[in-house]
Write an enzyme that holds these catalytic residues in place. Structure first.
Site, short mmCIF file in Angstrom:
data_model
loop_
_atom_site.label_atom_id
_atom_site.label_comp_id
_atom_site.label_asym_id
_atom_site.label_seq_id
_atom_site.Cartn_x
_atom_site.Cartn_y
_atom_site.Cartn_z
N HIS A 185 7.51 35.74 29.73
CA HIS A 185 8.14 36.93 29.97
C HIS A 185 9.02 37.47 28.67
O HIS A 185 9.38 38.55 28.83
CB HIS A 185 9.41 36.56 31.07
CG HIS A 185 10.48 35.91 30.38
ND1 HIS A 185 10.49 34.42 30.47
CD2 HIS A 185 11.88 36.35 29.85
CE1 HIS A 185 11.78 34.02 29.86
NE2 HIS A 185 12.36 35.12 29.70
C1 UD1 Z 1 16.10 39.05 30.37
C2 UD1 Z 1 16.95 38.51 28.75
C3 UD1 Z 1 16.03 37.39 28.52
C4 UD1 Z 1 15.93 36.36 29.46
C5 UD1 Z 1 15.54 37.02 30.77
C6 UD1 Z 1 15.52 35.81 31.76
C7 UD1 Z 1 18.00 40.37 27.70
C8 UD1 Z 1 17.91 41.21 26.32
N1 UD1 Z 1 16.96 39.63 27.85
O1 UD1 Z 1 15.02 39.67 29.91
O2 UD1 Z 1 16.95 36.85 27.31
O3 UD1 Z 1 15.18 35.21 28.87
O4 UD1 Z 1 16.18 38.17 31.32
O5 UD1 Z 1 14.61 36.06 32.81
O6 UD1 Z 1 18.95 40.45 28.11
N2 UD1 Z 1 12.61 43.76 36.36
C9 UD1 Z 1 12.48 43.92 37.49
N3 UD1 Z 1 13.22 43.32 38.56
C10 UD1 Z 1 14.35 42.58 38.21
C11 UD1 Z 1 14.51 42.40 36.71
C12 UD1 Z 1 13.84 43.02 35.84
O7 UD1 Z 1 11.61 44.49 38.16
O8 UD1 Z 1 15.18 42.13 39.02
C13 UD1 Z 1 11.68 44.39 35.40
C14 UD1 Z 1 12.24 45.65 34.72
O9 UD1 Z 1 10.86 46.48 34.87
C15 UD1 Z 1 12.81 45.55 33.66
C16 UD1 Z 1 12.05 44.40 32.92
O10 UD1 Z 1 11.79 43.56 34.04
O11 UD1 Z 1 12.72 46.68 32.79
C17 UD1 Z 1 12.91 43.66 32.11
O12 UD1 Z 1 14.21 43.27 32.36
P1 UD1 Z 1 15.48 42.83 31.64
O13 UD1 Z 1 16.48 42.43 32.30
O14 UD1 Z 1 15.81 44.21 30.81
O15 UD1 Z 1 15.11 41.86 30.71
P2 UD1 Z 1 14.33 40.63 30.92
O16 UD1 Z 1 12.83 40.71 30.36
O17 UD1 Z 1 14.31 40.18 32.13
N1 UDP Z 2 12.79 30.03 37.10
C1 UDP Z 2 12.92 29.92 38.47
N2 UDP Z 2 11.76 30.58 38.87
C2 UDP Z 2 11.01 31.12 38.34
C3 UDP Z 2 11.10 31.07 36.70
C4 UDP Z 2 11.96 30.60 36.38
O1 UDP Z 2 14.08 29.47 39.10
O2 UDP Z 2 9.92 31.71 38.87
C5 UDP Z 2 14.20 29.20 36.36
C6 UDP Z 2 13.75 28.18 35.59
O3 UDP Z 2 13.76 26.84 36.19
C7 UDP Z 2 15.12 28.15 34.66
C8 UDP Z 2 15.37 29.63 34.60
O4 UDP Z 2 14.73 30.15 35.92
O5 UDP Z 2 16.15 27.56 35.51
C9 UDP Z 2 14.77 30.25 33.37
O6 UDP Z 2 14.94 31.54 33.34
P1 UDP Z 2 13.96 32.39 32.57
O7 UDP Z 2 12.68 31.80 31.92
O8 UDP Z 2 13.81 33.77 33.07
O9 UDP Z 2 14.81 32.67 31.25
P2 UDP Z 2 15.25 32.22 29.81
O10 UDP Z 2 15.55 30.57 30.10
O11 UDP Z 2 14.04 31.89 28.88
O12 UDP Z 2 16.09 33.05 29.20
#
Ligand code: UD1
Ligand code: UDP
Length: 363
Positions: A206
Site C-alpha cells: 500500500h
Molecule cells: C496512510 C498513511 C500511511 C499508512 C497507511 C496505513 C499518510 C500520508 N499515509 O496511507 O503512512 O501506512 O495510511 O494504512 O498518512 N481509501 C479508501 N478508504 C479508506 C481509506 C483510504 O478507499 O478507508 C483510499 C482512497 O482512495 C485514498 C487512498 O486510499 O485516496 C489513500 O488513503 P490515505 O489515507 O490518504 O493514505 P494511505 O495510503 O491509506
Molecule cells: N492490518 C490489518 N488488516 C489488513 C492489513 C493490515 O489488520 O488487511 C493491520 C496490521 O496487522 C498492522 C496494521 O494493520 O497492525 C498495519 O497497517 P498498515 O500496513 O496499513 O500501515 P503501516 O504499518 O505501514 O503504517
C-alpha cells in the site's frame, strides 16, 4: 488529567487500542478520542474499534481522503477548534500519518504538550510522506516514546533533549500479545479463505512509493504472480492499491493469480501472519508483526525504519525494482531461513510505561 488523543488511520487504531485500554482502567485520566476520519471504510476503521474494544471516538472529524495539504489542513483546523474548547493537559499522537502531524501541529501551536508514540523512527528517505510527518512530529513533541534503541539514537542525533525521550518498547508488541490470544479463539480466516497453515505466502502492498510508481507496482505484482505459481499468495488489499488495480488491465491480470481478499480486521490479520510461511510486505507494522510471529519477512521497499529486523536476519530488503530479486528473496525465505531469537521490542508492557510517564509529566 485530560488527555486528547488523535488517531485516524488503520495502524493507529491497533496502537491506540492497547494504550486506551490502560487509560480506561485508570480513574485519574480522562481520554477524549478524536478520529480524523482519514480512514473510513468499515474494514479500515470500524472493525478495529469493535474487535479491539476501543472506546467509540468522542468526535469523528470525517475528513476522508484528499491530497496531503488539503487533508492535513482540514484536520488542523478542526483539531484546533476542539483543543481551544477542551484545553486538554496533553495531546497524544501515534506513528507517522497525516493525522499524526495534524494533531501534533495543532497542539504545539497552542502550547499544549505533545506526546508521540513511536518516536524516532527514520528511513532517511525524505521522499516518503511518513518521514516528513515523523520528523516534524518528533520536533514538535515534549514526550517522545521511542520503541527501540535505534529510535533513541536517531532522536539524539537530531539534537532532541534526552530528558524528553523515553525508551518504552513497542505498543504493537503489546497488541500482538494481548489480542493474539483473542485471535486464536475468534478467527476462522484460514478456513474462510481456503488455505492451510504454513502453506501460503501473505502479502500486503500500500505504500505511496510503490502504488504511485507504475514500474515498482508492476515489478511487485509480477513477482507475486510468479511466486503464486509455486505456493498460494494471499493479499488483503488496501483500498488505495485496489483502486489502481481496477484501472490497469495488466496489474489486474497479474493480481488474478493471487488470492486477493478485502482488508481484514486485526484478529484475522494476526492469524494470517502467524500461519504464513513467509510474509512479503511494504507495511511498517506488518514487518514487525512477522517477527512477533517468528515468520521470515521480505520487505518490498529499499529501506526500513526497523533496521534491527534486518540485522537479526528476520527481514530481507528486496526493494521493488527487480522481480527476480523479490522472487529470490521469497524463495530463500521459503527454505526456512530464520533470524536470531532475540527480544527487540520490549516485554509487552510498553503501553503501561507510556501511561505511567504521561501521568508523571502531564498531571
Ligand atoms: C496512510 C498513511 C500511511 C499508512 C497507511 C496505513 C499518510 C500520508 N499515509 O496511507 O503512512 O501506512 O495510511 O494504512 O498518512 N481509501 C479508501 N478508504 C479508506 C481509506 C483510504 O478507499 O478507508 C483510499 C482512497 O482512495 C485514498 C487512498 O486510499 O485516496 C489513500 O488513503 P490515505 O489515507 O490518504 O493514505 P494511505 O495510503 O491509506
Ligand atoms: N492490518 C490489518 N488488516 C489488513 C492489513 C493490515 O489488520 O488487511 C493491520 C496490521 O496487522 C498492522 C496494521 O494493520 O497492525 C498495519 O497497517 P498498515 O500496513 O496499513 O500501515 P503501516 O504499518 O505501514 O503504517
Amino acid at each position: 488529567m485530560k488527555l486528547l488523543t488523535v488517531i485516524g488511520a488503520r495502524p493507529q487504531f491497533v496502537k491506540a487500542a492497547v494504550v486506551s485500554r490502560m487509560i480506561k482502567d485508570s480513574t485519574d485520566i480522562q481520554e477524549l478520542l478524536i478520529h480524523t476520519g482519514q480512514h473510513y471504510d468499515q474494514g479500515m476503521s470500524d472493525i478495529f474499534f469493535q474487535e479491539l474494544n476501543i472506546p467509540a471516538p468522542t468526535v469523528n472529524l470525517g475528513i476522508g481522503s484528499a491530497g496531503h495539504g488539503a487533508q492535513t489542513g482540514r484536520m488542523l483546523e478542526k483539531i484546533e477548534s476542539i483543543l481551544l474548547a477542551e484545553r486538554p493537559d496533553g495531546v497524544l499522537v501515534y506513528g507517522d500519518t497525516n493525522s499524526t502531524l495534524a494533531g501534533a501541529l495543532a497542539a504545539v501551536k497552542l502550547q499544549i504538550p505533545v506526546a508521540h508514540v513511536e518516536a524516532g523512527l527514520r528511513s532517511f528517505n525524505r521522499r516518503m510522506p511518513e518521514e516528513i510527518n515523523r520528523i516534524l512530529t518528533d520536533h514538535a513533541s515534549d514526550l517522545l516514546f521511542a520503541p527501540t534503541e535505534t529510535a533513541v539514537k536517531n532522536l539524539t542525533a537530531e539534537g532532541i533533549a534526552d530528558k524528553k525521550v523515553h525508551m518504552t518498547g513497542d505498543v504493537m508488541y503489546d497488541a500482538a500479545l494481548y489480542f493474539g490470544r483473542k485471535a486464536e479463539k475468534e478467527s476462522s480466516i484460514l478456513k474462510d479463505v481456503g488455505i492451510r497453515e504454513k502453506a501460503y505466502v501473505l502479502a500486503t502492498v500500500h505504500r505511496a512509493e510503490n502504488t504511485d510508481d507504475p514500474v515498482r507496482l508492476e515489478t511487485i505484482f509480477r513477482a507475486l504472480a510468479q511466486i503464486a505459481q509455486r505456493i498460494p499468495v494471499v493479499l488483503p488489499i488496501h483500498p488505495r492499491t485496489r483502486a489502481i488495480l481496477l484501472r490497469d488491465p495488466l496489474l489486474n491480470s497479474l493480481a488474478s493469480k493471487l488470492k486477493l481478499i478485502d482488508p481484514v480486521g486485526y484478529l484475522d490479520m494476526v492469524m494470517l501472519e502467524r500461519n504464513a510461511v513467509v510474509i512479503a510486505t511494504d507495511s511498517g507494522g506488518v514487518q514487525k508483526e512477522a517477527y512477533f510471529q517468528r515468520v521470515p519477512c521480505v520487505t518490498l521497499r529499499d529501506e526500513t525504519e526497523w533496521t534491527e529486523l534486518v540485522t537479526t536476519g528476520w527481514n530481507t530488503l528486496a526493494g521493488a525494482i527487480s522481480t527476480e530479486r523479490i522472487v529470490t528473496a521469497v524463495e530463500n525465505a521459503l527454505h526456512g531461513t530464520v533470524g536470531e531469537d532475540v527480544p527487540l521490542y520490549g516485554n509487552g508492557a510498553a503501553a503501561e510505561r507510556i501511561v505511567h510517564i504521561l501521568r508523571e509529566h502531564l498531571s
